[in-house]
Design an enzyme around this catalytic site. Structure first.
Site, short mmCIF file in Angstrom:
data_model
loop_
_atom_site.label_atom_id
_atom_site.label_comp_id
_atom_site.label_asym_id
_atom_site.label_seq_id
_atom_site.Cartn_x
_atom_site.Cartn_y
_atom_site.Cartn_z
N CYS A 114 39.61 18.15 135.54
CA CYS A 114 40.53 18.27 136.67
C CYS A 114 40.73 19.71 137.13
CB CYS A 114 41.88 17.65 136.31
SG CYS A 114 41.76 15.88 135.94
N HIS A 255 47.36 20.51 140.65
CA HIS A 255 46.50 19.33 140.50
C HIS A 255 47.37 18.09 140.60
CE1 HIS A 255 44.01 16.25 138.89
NE2 HIS A 255 44.57 16.25 137.69
N ASN A 285 45.10 10.33 141.39
CA ASN A 285 44.48 11.46 140.72
C ASN A 285 42.98 11.44 141.01
OD1 ASN A 285 43.32 13.26 138.90
ND2 ASN A 285 44.58 12.65 137.17
#
Length: 328
Positions: A114, A255, A285
């Site tokens: 990520c 993020h 996500n």
């Protein structure tokens, strides 16, 4: 001395939508449970089984070239950040470069989970500052649905598919572009967020497939704890190193992992909500693609000279934060 700046940005989200009501018919969950715990209402899904992450990466890169006016043969380097490559080899970056006719560009993949976007942006910055390359494309593309078990109610509400691309170019202007960054990695986090099988440590067999070991596994409690602590500390570290207070920073772009994580980081760093860019409600996500997708969505709000902190945390564990001054 040259510095590197983001001079263009574009993104692609597939048309397929998987909302919470649809998920509730696939696994034991409901909209209230998902919204309360992770803040996600829907996510985009690439439903074509023959299309991989490169397909979305090509779309995002084509949009980037069209919006910036840069010709395909002017791109020197393409860096692809993904945890969902089309194949173990060749690189997904090479497929995207070929699909976009980047005839003069070298390309490669990075795997920083990520945190992939900010790690790739750090790489691009080094190339630009060295004078090695003039036009670097970073494309972050993630078909997260390819690694999600839609029978696992703890993880399947979290993830969506998408891609975003940025153009990184040299600037001689002082005080703009990528200013500073801090990065960390802690391999002790392996067991808390990974895919058990399919790699060289545990190759694919009929048994690993039957056991469901080719899906993402996550220990949510441990990931939450480490994500909040490490995104917070890395953001504060890069701010302190550059003598920035919350008042000095125009936007925090975290993020988009989980709304509770984002709110916890912002609250502890004392960032007011209006300074925190969030789009997880309708993207989920998207791993490495999440920060550039968010930047692209809110680019109409960003002004030249805005001071921005980017921060991310992912499997590895790998995490960090970056300070840049917007110049688009």
């Amino acid at each position: 001395m040259f510095n590197a700046r983001i001079s263009g940005i574009a993104s692609y989200l597939p048309d397929g939508i998987l909302d919470n009501e649809m998920l509730s018919k696939m696994v034991e969950t409901n909209d209230e449970w998902i919204t309360t715990r992770v803040g996600i209402k829907e996510r985009h899904i690439l439903r074509d089984p023959s299309a991989g992450s490169s397909w979305m990466g090509i779309k995002a890169t084509e949009r980037l070239l069209a919006s910036t006016g840069l010709k395909a043969d002017e791109v020197d380097l393409l860096i692809c950040a993904t945890s969902n490559p089309d194949y173990r080899f060749p690189s997904t970056g090479s497929i995207i470069a070929h699909g976009c006719s980047l005839s003069n560009a070298y390309s490669y993949d990075i795997q920083a989970a990520c945190a992939g976007f900010i790690v790739a942006l750090q790489d691009a910055t080094a190339y630009i500052r060295s004078g090695m390359y003039k036009h670097v494309v970073i494309v972050c593309t993630e078909k997260m649905s390819s690694m999600v078990n839609y029978q696992d109610r703890a993880t399947c509400p979290l993830f969506g598919d998408g891609a975003a691309a940025v153009l990184v170019e040299a600037t001689e202007k002082e005080g703009v572009g990528v200013v500073d960054a801090v990065f960390h990695v802690d391999g002790n986090g392996l067991e808390h967020l990974y895919m058990p099988a399919g790699g060289s440590a545990k190759p694919t067999t009929a048994e690993t497939v039957a056991a469901g070991e080719h899906y993402l596994l996550q220990d949510g409690r441990n990931v939450y704890k480490h994500a909040v602590t490490n995104m917070l500390t890395s953001s504060l570290d890069v701010m302190h190193r550059n003598h920035l207070t919350v008042d000095d920073v125009d936007y925090l772009v975290p993020h988009q992992a989980n709304l509770r994580i984002i709110e916890a980081v912002a609250d502890r760093a004392k960032f007011p909500a209006e300074k925190v860019l969030v789009n997880i409600q309708h993207t989920g996500n998207t791993s490495a693609a999440s920060i550039p997708l968010c930047l692209d969505e809110f680019k109409h709000k960003l002004r030249k000279g805005d001071k921005i902190i980017l921060t991310a945390f992912g499997a590895g564990f790998t995490w960090g934060a970056m300070y840049l001054v917007w110049d688009m």
